[in-house]
Design a protein around this motif. Structure first.
Motif: not given
Length: 474
Positions: A325-329, A341-343, A429-431
């Motif tokens: 979820i963190m990587l998608v966001t 912050l998300l990273l 790609g990350y998504f």
């Protein structure tokens, strides 16, 4: 029937250097650190290597892919070797032989030679498996998850510390009169030499189990059967839980490797950061291994005490899904502050997921811990390989299209168009990768344990009997 389980450490006392488990913990963690330091040691010098050897963009990507490909085969093999010969000899030979391609990397003259060295340098990534096997043999079930996670996390620091350490080595080399353009070569020779020396340290200052080395125990008349090893390995291959954990580790450690290797450029292209700033952010991401992976092992042990083996699995599934979820966001944000912050949250959860994975591994097949660790560990590099292929394919197509569309524009506009295209490609790609990680987290819930396995009291169990522990004949 006596076992060495009673000699296993029930606490992770980091300063009790007289304790064999503690001494082994430190030596295996430092050895793992040096292996990762050498494995990724060339990364800070890639601009110099590209210029010196004339690497094409495809060759640069291929060197990244080869570096993780070699590790897959090495990890699959090393786990079984640990079950047979013990972690002490396996680590010694891995460090001594692994030093050769590291040193040779500093002597290459052609792109092909460089790619071959990168492939064989990847073999030292198998050090992770030996580290996990050795700590599993030295620590009791109530603390094994924390010990495994801490040794692995501190070892993983080598993959970030090289961003500071290798330039410092290069600066020291230059101070002795070596040309700047050649400093990367001497730095790789130094890193390889240190790995060789750590191999000697491992041989003389560690032992396979709290009771002693396999060879000495056999000579003393103690029994270490090989038939059970074969049965255990066969069982490991057929056990669906091993392969789920293979996928789980692909979705955490494999993704960490890929994100770590691509984040510098992504931050520069997306947020227009300077290379030094982007590099420092990624370094901070790697340095979180000091505590984040340990947290994953700690909470795995805690949920194990509260809910048994099922509790370990539930926490693993939760933290892995949160990682996705963190990587998608993160992939969808355009704000630098929100992105950082998300990273940070992604870094925390991905490393905790790695620790949580190896709080489950020792309980899958206690008679073949090395084999399970090897297969699961290889999963991490398979994940890195597949994720790198995905990002390479998307980025290459987007950049080529941008180059065609920006023909006739001045260089600055063309570079900006190419950077924007690369950013969008990697973002998508990350998504995709993040979504797959969430699905893998749900898949982890399928890991089940029998009633007999669940009955194990993991707080102060004295009947936890890994296959690597010698058993005295009655």
């Amino acid at each position: 029937m006596n076992t060495s389980e009673s000699l296993k450490a029930t606490k992770l006392n980091l300063f009790n250097f007289k304790s064999i488990p503690t001494r082994t913990f430190w030596i295996t963690s430092i050895s793992f650190f040096m292996c990762f330091f050498a494995w990724f040691g060339i990364v800070p010098f890639m601009p110099d290597v590209t210029k010196d050897l004339g690497l094409t963009p495809d060759q640069k990507w291929n060197s990244i892919i080869l570096a993780v490909t070699g590790t897959v085969f090495a990890r699959l093999l090393i786990g079984k070797l640990c079950d047979k010969y013990g972690p002490r000899l396996c680590y010694t030979w891995l460090l001594v032989l692994g030093a050769i391609p590291v040193i040779a990397c500093g002597l290459v003259e052609t792109p092909l030679q460089f790619l071959i060295c990168r492939l064989f340098i990847g073999f030292i990534g198998a050090s992770f498996v030996i580290t996990q096997v050795h700590t599993s043999l030295m620590f009791a079930p109530n603390i094994v998850g924390t010990a495994n996670a801490t040794s692995a996390g501190w070892g993983n620091l080598g993959g970030g510390a090289n961003r500071l350490g290798m330039p410092l080595i290069a600066a020291a080399v230059v101070s002795f009169g070596v040309a700047d353009a050649q400093a990367w070569r001497y730095s790789m020779v130094v890193a390889g030499t240190v790995c060789f020396l750590m191999g000697l340290v491992y041989y003389f200052f560690t032992q396979d189990t709290p009771e002693g080395n396999f060879k000495d125990l056999r000579a003393a008349g103690e029994e270490i059967t090989t038939k059970k090893d074969k049965v255990g390995f066969s069982t490991v291959i057929k056990d669906y839980r091993t392969w789920i954990l293979f996928l789980v580790y692909a979705a955490c450690f494999g993704i960490e490797l890929t994100v770590y290797g691509t984040m510098d450029d992504y931050l520069q292209n997306t947020f227009q950061l300077e290379r030094v700033t982007a590099g420092n952010i990624v370094l901070s991401f790697a340095l979180m291994n000091i505590f984040a992976r340990t947290l994953g092992g700690y909470f795995g042990d805690m949920f194990g005490r509260l809910k048994g083996l099922r509790g370990r699995v539930l926490f693993l599934a939760f933290i892995l899904s949160l990682e996705g979820i963190m990587l998608v966001t993160f992939s969808t944000t355009t704000s630098f502050i929100v992105g950082v912050l998300l990273l940070i949250l992604f870094s925390l959860t991905v490393q905790m997921a790695e620790g949580a994975t190896f709080s489950v591994v020792p309980f899958i097949n206690k008679k073949a811990i090395g084999s399970v660790s090897g297969i699961v560990g290889a999963g991490g590099n398979v994940g890195a390989f597949l994720a790198a292929l995905l990002l390479k394919s998307k980025s290459a197509v987007a950049e080529k299209a941008a180059i065609v569309s920006s023909q006739g524009l001045d260089d600055s506009l063309a570079r900006a168009a190419q950077a924007s295209a690369a950013s969008e490609a990697v973002s998508s790609g990350y998504f995709i990768i993040g979504f797959i990680v969430v699905l893998t987290g749900l898949l982890a819930l399928a890991i089940r344990f029998s009633t007999n396995e669940e009955s194990i009291k993991v707080t102060n169990d004295t009947n936890f009997e890994p296959e690597l522990i010698p058993i005295k004949a009655d």
